[in-house]
Design a protein around this motif. Structure first.
Motif, PDB file in Angstrom:
ATOM      1  N   GLY A  80      69.900 -49.537 -63.165  1.00  0.00           N
ATOM      2  CA  GLY A  80      68.628 -49.424 -63.865  1.00  0.00           C
ATOM      3  C   GLY A  80      67.543 -50.285 -63.241  1.00  0.00           C
ATOM      4  N   ALA A  81      67.939 -51.369 -62.614  1.00  0.00           N
ATOM      5  CA  ALA A  81      66.968 -52.238 -61.948  1.00  0.00           C
ATOM      6  C   ALA A  81      66.313 -51.540 -60.759  1.00  0.00           C
ATOM      7  CB  ALA A  81      67.659 -53.518 -61.484  1.00  0.00           C
ATOM      8  N   HIS A  82      66.956 -50.496 -60.238  1.00  0.00           N
ATOM      9  CA  HIS A  82      66.391 -49.749 -59.109  1.00  0.00           C
ATOM     10  C   HIS A  82      65.370 -48.696 -59.546  1.00  0.00           C
ATOM     11  CE1 HIS A  82      69.980 -51.327 -57.046  1.00  0.00           C
ATOM     12  NE2 HIS A  82      69.168 -51.325 -56.009  1.00  0.00           N
ATOM     13  N   LEU A  83      65.238 -48.487 -60.850  1.00  0.00           N
ATOM     14  CA  LEU A  83      64.296 -47.470 -61.334  1.00  0.00           C
ATOM     15  C   LEU A  83      62.872 -47.969 -61.176  1.00  0.00           C
ATOM     16  CD1 LEU A  83      63.703 -44.770 -62.628  1.00  0.00           C
ATOM     17  CD2 LEU A  83      64.075 -45.812 -64.860  1.00  0.00           C
ATOM     18  N   ASN A  84      62.143 -47.316 -60.301  1.00  0.00           N
ATOM     19  CA  ASN A  84      60.756 -47.668 -60.015  1.00  0.00           C
ATOM     20  C   ASN A  84      59.855 -46.708 -60.805  1.00  0.00           C
ATOM     21  OD1 ASN A  84      58.293 -48.294 -58.965  1.00  0.00           O
ATOM     22  ND2 ASN A  84      58.748 -47.621 -56.884  1.00  0.00           N
ATOM     23  N   LEU A  85      59.378 -47.153 -61.952  1.00  0.00           N
ATOM     24  CA  LEU A  85      58.578 -46.285 -62.824  1.00  0.00           C
ATOM     25  C   LEU A  85      57.222 -45.929 -62.228  1.00  0.00           C
ATOM     26  CD1 LEU A  85      59.392 -47.860 -66.299  1.00  0.00           C
ATOM     27  CD2 LEU A  85      60.308 -45.759 -65.318  1.00  0.00           C
ATOM     28  N   THR A  86      56.754 -46.693 -61.263  1.00  0.00           N
ATOM     29  CA  THR A  86      55.449 -46.398 -60.670  1.00  0.00           C
ATOM     30  C   THR A  86      55.478 -45.088 -59.874  1.00  0.00           C
ATOM     31  OG1 THR A  86      55.929 -47.737 -58.706  1.00  0.00           O
ATOM     32  CG2 THR A  86      54.803 -48.834 -60.538  1.00  0.00           C
ATOM     33  N   ILE A  87      56.666 -44.623 -59.512  1.00  0.00           N
ATOM     34  CA  ILE A  87      56.755 -43.364 -58.769  1.00  0.00           C
ATOM     35  C   ILE A  87      56.273 -42.190 -59.623  1.00  0.00           C
ATOM     36  CG2 ILE A  87      59.149 -42.760 -59.325  1.00  0.00           C
ATOM     37  CD1 ILE A  87      59.367 -41.991 -56.273  1.00  0.00           C
ATOM     38  N   PHE A  88      56.351 -42.335 -60.954  1.00  0.00           N
ATOM     39  CA  PHE A  88      55.884 -41.272 -61.842  1.00  0.00           C
ATOM     40  C   PHE A  88      54.361 -41.237 -61.949  1.00  0.00           C
ATOM     41  CE2 PHE A  88      60.222 -42.021 -63.379  1.00  0.00           C
ATOM     42  CZ  PHE A  88      60.707 -40.735 -63.315  1.00  0.00           C
ATOM     43  N   ALA A  89      53.698 -42.309 -61.542  1.00  0.00           N
ATOM     44  CA  ALA A  89      52.238 -42.373 -61.628  1.00  0.00           C
ATOM     45  C   ALA A  89      51.570 -42.334 -60.260  1.00  0.00           C
ATOM     46  CB  ALA A  89      51.826 -43.653 -62.360  1.00  0.00           C
ATOM     47  N   GLY A  90      52.353 -42.362 -59.202  1.00  0.00           N
ATOM     48  CA  GLY A  90      51.793 -42.393 -57.856  1.00  0.00           C
ATOM     49  C   GLY A  90      51.186 -41.064 -57.443  1.00  0.00           C
ATOM     50  N   ASP A  91      50.945 -40.939 -56.150  1.00  0.00           N
ATOM     51  CA  ASP A  91      50.332 -39.729 -55.597  1.00  0.00           C
ATOM     52  C   ASP A  91      51.151 -38.479 -55.912  1.00  0.00           C
ATOM     53  OD1 ASP A  91      48.338 -41.297 -54.548  1.00  0.00           O
ATOM     54  OD2 ASP A  91      49.270 -41.455 -52.563  1.00  0.00           O
ATOM     55  N   ASN A  92      52.460 -38.621 -55.873  1.00  0.00           N
ATOM     56  CA  ASN A  92      53.352 -37.482 -56.143  1.00  0.00           C
ATOM     57  C   ASN A  92      53.922 -37.525 -57.552  1.00  0.00           C
ATOM     58  OD1 ASN A  92      53.074 -36.421 -53.546  1.00  0.00           O
ATOM     59  ND2 ASN A  92      54.624 -37.814 -52.748  1.00  0.00           N
ATOM     60  N   GLY A  93      53.264 -38.213 -58.465  1.00  0.00           N
ATOM     61  CA  GLY A  93      53.760 -38.372 -59.832  1.00  0.00           C
ATOM     62  C   GLY A  93      54.054 -37.064 -60.528  1.00  0.00           C
ATOM     63  N   LEU A  94      53.144 -36.114 -60.406  1.00  0.00           N
ATOM     64  CA  LEU A  94      53.342 -34.821 -61.058  1.00  0.00           C
ATOM     65  C   LEU A  94      54.541 -34.078 -60.466  1.00  0.00           C
ATOM     66  CD1 LEU A  94      52.323 -32.884 -63.198  1.00  0.00           C
ATOM     67  CD2 LEU A  94      50.780 -31.910 -61.501  1.00  0.00           C
ATOM     68  N   VAL A  95      54.720 -34.209 -59.161  1.00  0.00           N
ATOM     69  CA  VAL A  95      55.873 -33.580 -58.503  1.00  0.00           C
ATOM     70  C   VAL A  95      57.171 -34.194 -59.017  1.00  0.00           C
ATOM     71  CG1 VAL A  95      57.048 -33.258 -56.288  1.00  0.00           C
ATOM     72  CG2 VAL A  95      54.577 -32.970 -56.431  1.00  0.00           C
ATOM     73  N   VAL A  96      57.207 -35.522 -59.119  1.00  0.00           N
ATOM     74  CA  VAL A  96      58.417 -36.207 -59.587  1.00  0.00           C
ATOM     75  C   VAL A  96      58.713 -35.830 -61.036  1.00  0.00           C
ATOM     76  CG1 VAL A  96      59.493 -38.453 -59.994  1.00  0.00           C
ATOM     77  CG2 VAL A  96      58.085 -38.108 -57.975  1.00  0.00           C
ATOM     78  N   ILE A  97      57.701 -35.788 -61.870  1.00  0.00           N
ATOM     79  CA  ILE A  97      57.885 -35.412 -63.274  1.00  0.00           C
ATOM     80  C   ILE A  97      58.383 -33.974 -63.373  1.00  0.00           C
ATOM     81  CG2 ILE A  97      56.658 -34.961 -65.444  1.00  0.00           C
ATOM     82  CD1 ILE A  97      54.900 -37.430 -64.733  1.00  0.00           C
ATOM     83  N   THR A  98      57.818 -33.085 -62.567  1.00  0.00           N
ATOM     84  CA  THR A  98      58.247 -31.681 -62.569  1.00  0.00           C
ATOM     85  C   THR A  98      59.687 -31.554 -62.112  1.00  0.00           C
ATOM     86  OG1 THR A  98      55.977 -30.969 -62.124  1.00  0.00           O
ATOM     87  CG2 THR A  98      57.730 -29.380 -61.676  1.00  0.00           C
ATOM     88  N   VAL A  99      60.045 -32.249 -61.046  1.00  0.00           N
ATOM     89  CA  VAL A  99      61.432 -32.212 -60.554  1.00  0.00           C
ATOM     90  C   VAL A  99      62.381 -32.757 -61.618  1.00  0.00           C
ATOM     91  CG1 VAL A  99      63.031 -33.195 -58.845  1.00  0.00           C
ATOM     92  CG2 VAL A  99      60.839 -32.266 -58.105  1.00  0.00           C
ATOM     93  N   ALA A 100      61.998 -33.856 -62.273  1.00  0.00           N
ATOM     94  CA  ALA A 100      62.838 -34.443 -63.318  1.00  0.00           C
ATOM     95  C   ALA A 100      63.018 -33.474 -64.482  1.00  0.00           C
ATOM     96  CB  ALA A 100      62.242 -35.761 -63.799  1.00  0.00           C
ATOM     97  N   ALA A 101      61.936 -32.829 -64.905  1.00  0.00           N
ATOM     98  CA  ALA A 101      62.021 -31.866 -66.009  1.00  0.00           C
ATOM     99  C   ALA A 101      62.899 -30.670 -65.636  1.00  0.00           C
ATOM    100  CB  ALA A 101      60.622 -31.399 -66.403  1.00  0.00           C
ATOM    101  N   LEU A 102      62.732 -30.171 -64.426  1.00  0.00           N
ATOM    102  CA  LEU A 102      63.568 -29.054 -63.962  1.00  0.00           C
ATOM    103  C   LEU A 102      65.031 -29.468 -63.872  1.00  0.00           C
ATOM    104  CD1 LEU A 102      61.242 -27.507 -61.232  1.00  0.00           C
ATOM    105  CD2 LEU A 102      61.904 -26.465 -63.411  1.00  0.00           C
ATOM    106  N   TYR A 103      65.278 -30.675 -63.377  1.00  0.00           N
ATOM    107  CA  TYR A 103      66.648 -31.182 -63.304  1.00  0.00           C
ATOM    108  C   TYR A 103      67.264 -31.269 -64.692  1.00  0.00           C
ATOM    109  CZ  TYR A 103      70.576 -34.334 -62.613  1.00  0.00           C
ATOM    110  OH  TYR A 103      71.825 -34.884 -62.614  1.00  0.00           O
ATOM    111  N   LEU A 104      66.516 -31.825 -65.658  1.00  0.00           N
ATOM    112  CA  LEU A 104      67.014 -31.918 -67.033  1.00  0.00           C
ATOM    113  C   LEU A 104      67.367 -30.537 -67.576  1.00  0.00           C
ATOM    114  CD1 LEU A 104      64.494 -34.510 -68.486  1.00  0.00           C
ATOM    115  CD2 LEU A 104      66.962 -34.767 -68.514  1.00  0.00           C
ATOM    116  N   PHE A 105      66.452 -29.605 -67.418  1.00  0.00           N
ATOM    117  CA  PHE A 105      66.656 -28.259 -67.961  1.00  0.00           C
ATOM    118  C   PHE A 105      67.831 -27.546 -67.291  1.00  0.00           C
ATOM    119  CE2 PHE A 105      66.009 -23.682 -67.665  1.00  0.00           C
ATOM    120  CZ  PHE A 105      66.047 -23.355 -69.011  1.00  0.00           C
ATOM    121  N   PHE A 106      67.821 -27.498 -65.967  1.00  0.00           N
ATOM    122  CA  PHE A 106      68.851 -26.729 -65.267  1.00  0.00           C
ATOM    123  C   PHE A 106      70.222 -27.382 -65.348  1.00  0.00           C
ATOM    124  CE2 PHE A 106      65.186 -24.618 -63.258  1.00  0.00           C
ATOM    125  CZ  PHE A 106      65.531 -23.310 -63.574  1.00  0.00           C
ATOM    126  N   ARG A 107      70.289 -28.691 -65.442  1.00  0.00           N
ATOM    127  CA  ARG A 107      71.582 -29.348 -65.624  1.00  0.00           C
ATOM    128  C   ARG A 107      72.166 -28.952 -66.971  1.00  0.00           C
ATOM    129  NH1 ARG A 107      73.841 -33.475 -68.218  1.00  0.00           N
ATOM    130  NH2 ARG A 107      75.660 -34.416 -67.257  1.00  0.00           N
TER     131      ARG A 107
END
Length: 126
Positions: A8-35
């Protein structure tokens, strides 16, 4: 417990707000759904093929929602391997898996308990 703490210490929450934040959020949502969809449909088809009871077909997939150790270990390994050549991709993989694990571990036990109650495998609390 230490494994989960260090992971959990490796979780960098700033990646969700960075330049590719929307991409990361979309990938995470798709991963949640398809899993979830894969676990549920795989359990349903497996139960159907083996002639399992209707309650097993209907609810087994919900009982498979929680995840943890193996996914975190693989994500951490992938992040470490990609750290030298593609650090942003490595961070994205770790963020997606760790954040989805958080969601699955928060809601998975509740979903599992509800599915087991509806299947008649455990009695509801009075």
């Amino acid at each position: 417990m230490m494994f989960f703490l260090l992971s959990g210490a490796h979780l960098n929450l700033t990646i969700f707000a960075g330049d590719n934040g929307l991409v990361v959020i979309t990938v995470a949502a798709l991963y949640l759904f398809f899993r979830f969809a894969g676990k549920w449909s795989g359990a349903f088809l497996g139960a159907k093929i083996t002639g399992a009871e209707p309650t097993v077909k209907k609810f087994l997939g919900f009982c498979l929602v929680p995840q943890a150790g193996v996914a975190i270990g693989l994500a951490t390994t992938a992040g470490n391997i990609l750290a030298a050549s593609k650090p942003e991709l490595g961070s994205m993989i770790v963020a997606v898996i760790l954040s989805s694990t958080l969601v699955y571990e928060l809601f998975g036990p509740i979903i599992t308990k509800t599915a087991l109650q509806k299947a008649g495998e455990i009695a509801p609390r009075a």
